[in-house]
Enzyme design. Structure first.
Site, PDB file in Angstrom:
ATOM      1  N   LYS A   9      -5.475  -9.069   5.749  1.00 51.55           N
ATOM      2  CA  LYS A   9      -5.074  -9.838   4.569  1.00 51.55           C
ATOM      3  C   LYS A   9      -5.546  -9.067   3.341  1.00 51.55           C
ATOM      4  O   LYS A   9      -6.524  -8.330   3.385  1.00 51.55           O
ATOM      5  CB  LYS A   9      -5.634 -11.253   4.588  1.00 51.55           C
ATOM      6  CG  LYS A   9      -7.141 -11.341   4.524  1.00 51.55           C
ATOM      7  CD  LYS A   9      -7.600 -12.785   4.539  1.00 51.55           C
ATOM      8  CE  LYS A   9      -9.125 -12.834   4.471  1.00 51.55           C
ATOM      9  NZ  LYS A   9      -9.633 -14.193   4.492  1.00 51.55           N
TER      10      LYS A   9
ATOM     11  N   HIS B  91     -14.581   0.777  12.854  1.00 46.45           N
ATOM     12  CA  HIS B  91     -13.833   1.885  12.249  1.00 46.45           C
ATOM     13  C   HIS B  91     -14.758   3.073  11.975  1.00 46.45           C
ATOM     14  O   HIS B  91     -14.412   4.219  12.262  1.00 46.45           O
ATOM     15  CB  HIS B  91     -13.145   1.439  10.956  1.00 46.45           C
ATOM     16  CG  HIS B  91     -11.800   0.847  11.169  1.00 46.45           C
ATOM     17  ND1 HIS B  91     -11.620  -0.412  11.680  1.00 46.45           N
ATOM     18  CD2 HIS B  91     -10.567   1.350  10.950  1.00 46.45           C
ATOM     19  CE1 HIS B  91     -10.328  -0.666  11.760  1.00 46.45           C
ATOM     20  NE2 HIS B  91      -9.660   0.393  11.322  1.00 46.45           N
TER      21      HIS B  91
END
Length: 183
Positions: free
Chosen positions: A102, A37
Site C-alpha cells: 500500500k 529484504h
C-alpha cells in the site's frame, strides 16, 4: 476491468493490465518486509542464493498475525511499501514481476517497474482478516527468527489486488488525484 492471473508469472500477461484493474491472483506468492529484504540483498552481495526463485514471483509486503486455531494464517493486511524501495530495483532486475503493498513508490522503483515490465499492486488496508481468507496455505521458508517478518510461501486463491502502477509506469495514485482534483 477484471483479470485472473496465475503466479508465478511466466508470460507477458502483465502488459495487458492497466491502472485501476482488479486482479485476482492464483498460485504462489511470497511475503517479505524490510528486514527480510535486507537479508535477501545481503545474501546476493555475499554471492548466496535467494530463499526462493525470484523469476516471475510476486512479493506481498505483509507481516501476518499468528493464525487462530483452524486457520491457515492470521490477519494479513498490506504493509506500507516505500520501506522496501531501496531494495526493490535490484530484485526487479533479477526477475521479480509483482509487488503487493500500500502507498506510493519512489521514482527509482517506478522506472525499474517500467524497465522490467513488472506491476505494483495494492491490497486494501484495514481488511487483513478478509484477505487472509484467500490464503489457502502458508509456510515459513526463510528467516523464521524474524517472526511476522519471516519469508513465507503462500498459496492463494482469488487473492484480490488492484493495479496501482502498470508496466508503462502509469500511477493510479497520481491519476486518481488528477481526476478528482478541484481546480
Amino acid at each position: 476491468m477484471e483479470f485472473y492471473l496465475d503466479v508465478p508469472i511466466r508470460d507477458d500477461s502483465l502488459e495487458k493490465l492497466n491502472i485501476g484493474d482488479r486482479v485476482y491472483l492464483n498460485g504462489v506468492i511470497y511475503t517479505a518486509r524490510d528486514s527480510a529484504h535486507k537479508r535477501m540483498i545481503d545474501a546476493l552481495d555475499e554471492g548466496r542464493k535467494l530463499p526462493f526463485d525470484i523469476v516471475g514471483s510476486v512479493i506481498y509486503y505483509v507481516g501476518p498475525t499468528p493464525a487462530r486455531p483452524g486457520n491457515v494464517i492470521g490477519s494479513a493486511g498490506p504493509t506500507t511499501s516505500y520501506r522496501m524501495d531501496k531494495y526493490t530495483p535490484r530484485l526487479l532486475d533479477l526477475g521479480l514481476k509483482g509487488m503487493i503493498g500500500k502507498g506510493n513508490r519512489s521514482d527509482e522503483v517506478i522506472k525499474s517497474i517500467v524497465k522490467n515490465k513488472a506491476v505494483y499492486f495494492a491490497a486494501t488496508g484495514g481488511v487483513g482478516a478478509l484477505i487472509s481468507k484467500c490464503i489457502v496455505k502458508s509456510e515459513v521458508i526463510a528467516f523464521e527468527e524474524l517472526g511476522p517478518e519471516a519469508i513465507r510461501r503462500l498459496e492463494v486463491k482469488n487473492f484480490p489486488v488492484i493495479v496501482v502502477i502498470d508496466t508503462n509506469g502509469k500511477n493510479l495514485y497520481e491519476e486518481g488525484v488528477k481526476k478528482y482534483k478541484i481546480a
